[in-house]
Write an enzyme that holds these catalytic residues in place. Structure first.
Site, PDB file in Angstrom:
ATOM      1  CD  GLU A  69      47.026  -8.187-114.409  1.00 48.80           C
ATOM      2  OE1 GLU A  69      47.382  -7.302-113.619  1.00 48.80           O
ATOM      3  OE2 GLU A  69      46.100  -8.040-115.225  1.00 48.80           O
TER       4      GLU A  69
ATOM      5  CG  ASP B 176      44.479  -9.405-111.520  1.00 44.76           C
ATOM      6  OD1 ASP B 176      44.690  -8.759-110.474  1.00 44.76           O
ATOM      7  OD2 ASP B 176      43.600  -9.105-112.341  1.00 44.76           O
TER       8      ASP B 176
ATOM      9  NE  ARG C 218      48.862  19.780 -87.796  1.00 42.58           N
ATOM     10  CZ  ARG C 218      48.748  18.635 -87.140  1.00 42.58           C
ATOM     11  NH1 ARG C 218      48.972  17.475 -87.750  1.00 42.58           N
ATOM     12  NH2 ARG C 218      48.445  18.621 -85.860  1.00 42.58           N
TER      13      ARG C 218
ATOM     14  CE  LYS D  57      45.893  -0.346-107.532  1.00 39.68           C
ATOM     15  NZ  LYS D  57      44.871  -1.371-107.213  1.00 39.68           N
TER      16      LYS D  57
ATOM     17  CE  LYS E 134      48.041  -3.660-114.180  1.00 37.21           C
ATOM     18  NZ  LYS E 134      48.125  -4.626-113.073  1.00 37.21           N
TER      19      LYS E 134
END
Length: 285
Positions: free
Chosen positions: A203, A224, A105, A140, A172
Site C-alpha cells: 500500500e 490508498d 426465518r 471487512k 500496509k
C-alpha cells in the site's frame, strides 16, 4: 459469458448454519409451531422476491432446510446470480409444515443478507462496465460469515481481495511504520519470506512511495485514498508493470471516475459491511 458460482462445501456451511439454528431454537424449539400445528400437517410454500435485486445464498438456505428436515422438498426456480424482480419465485418448498416454519426465518436471514451483498455488488460492477477495472471486496466482513459474503460478491459479478491474512501478503502503512518507515526493507523481507506462489502487494499513499515500491518488484500496488489526478499519474508512472488497485472512500457515485483513471482493480469494504438486505419472503400457497 456468465460463470456459475458453485455452492460452498458442506464442511464450511454446516457450523455456520448450526449456530444460526441453535440461536433461534434455543432450549425448547419452535413453541408456536408445536402449539398450533398438528403433527404430520403438510405445507406448500414459496420463497419470492419483494424487491428487485440479485440472488445469492441458495446453498446456505438449502443446507438450513436439510438440517431441519431432509424430507422437505426444495425446488429451485432461480439460481444464485439471477436478477430478480418483485414477485419472482426463487424456490418452492413441499413438506412438513412445522419443519418449513422452523427453517423459514433462518433461511430468509441468510438469503436476504447475501442477496443484498450480491445486489450492491452488481450496482458497482455495472458502474465500471465501460472500463477494464474489476470490483473487489475486502476483509471487512461479518465475523464468521466471510465465506458466505465473499461468495455473494461473486454472485453479483465482483471478485475478492485476499480471503484472510494467510493467503497473500499485503504490506500496509502500519507494517511499513514497523519497518522503520522503509518500503525497501518491508518488501525485501516479504520477498525473502514468501514462496514462489505467494502474492505480495504493498500500500502506498503518494507517488514518491509508488516510485520507491516499484524499484523492489511487488506483485501489485494498492493506491490508498488518492485523488483522481494522483491515480492517473500513478497509472502513467507504473506503465503496466504491475496491477494497480485503488482503495479508500470508494462510493457508488465515485466509482466510475476512479475506474476511468485506468486502475486495474477497485476495492470496497462497503460491498460487505454496508449492503442493505434484499426483501424476500416465504408465503404459503
Amino acid at each position: 459469458m456468465t460463470l456459475e458460482i458453485p455452492p460452498l462445501p458442506g464442511i464450511i456451511l454446516d457450523p455456520i448454519v448450526r449456530l444460526a439454528l441453535a440461536e433461534d431454537l434455543g432450549r425448547a424449539g419452535d413453541l408456536t409451531s408445536d402449539a398450533t400445528i398438528p403433527a404430520g400437517t403438510q405445507m406448500r410454500a414459496v420463497i419470492a422476491a419483494r424487491k428487485p435485486g440479485v440472488l445469492a445464498g441458495l446453498d446456505v438456505a438449502a443446507h438450513t432446510l436439510r438440517l431441519i428436515d431432509p424430507d422437505v422438498r426444495l425446488t429451485v426456480k432461480r439460481h444464485d446470480g439471477a436478477t430478480l424482480t418483485p414477485g419472482d419465485v426463487i424456490a418452492e418448498l413441499d413438506g412438513a409444515a412445522r419443519s418449513i416454519l422452523i427453517a423459514e426465518r433462518t433461511m430468509l436471514n441468510f438469503l436476504g443478507r447475501l442477496s443484498g451483498v450480491a445486489s450492491l455488488t452488481r450496482q458497482y460492477v455495472d458502474a465500471v462496465a465501460h472500463t477494464k477495472a474489476r470490483v473487489v471486496c475486502t476483509r471487512k466482513t461479518t465475523p464468521g460469515h466471510r465465506a458466505l459474503e465473499k461468495r455473494a460478491v461473486r454472485c453479483g459479478g465482483g471478485t475478492s481481495h485476499r480471503y484472510g491474512l494467510d493467503d497473500a501478503i499485503l504490506i500496509k502503512d502500519n507494517h511499513i511504520a514497523a519497518c522503520n518507515g522503509s518500503i525497501a526493507d518491508a518488501l525485501t523481507r516479504a520477498k525473502a519470506y514468501a514462496g514462489h506462489l505467494r502474492m505480495i502487494e504493498i500500500e502506498v499513499d503518494n507517488l514518491a512511495q509508488l516510485e520507491e515500491a516499484l524499484k523492489h518488484g511487488p506483485h501489485a500496488v494498492l493506491l490508498d485514498n488518492m485523488s483522481l489526478a494522483m491515480l492517473r499519474d500513478a497509472v502513467n508512472l507504473t506503465a503496466g508493470r504491475v496491477p494497480l488497485e485503488a482503495s479508500g472512500g470508494v462510493t457508488l457515485s465515485s466509482l466510475a471516475a476512479i475506474a476511468e483513471t485506468g486502475v486495474d482493480f477497485i476495492s470496497s469494504g462497503a460491498l460487505t459491511h454496508s449492503a442493505p438486505n434484499l426483501d424476500l419472503g416465504l408465503d404459503v400457497v
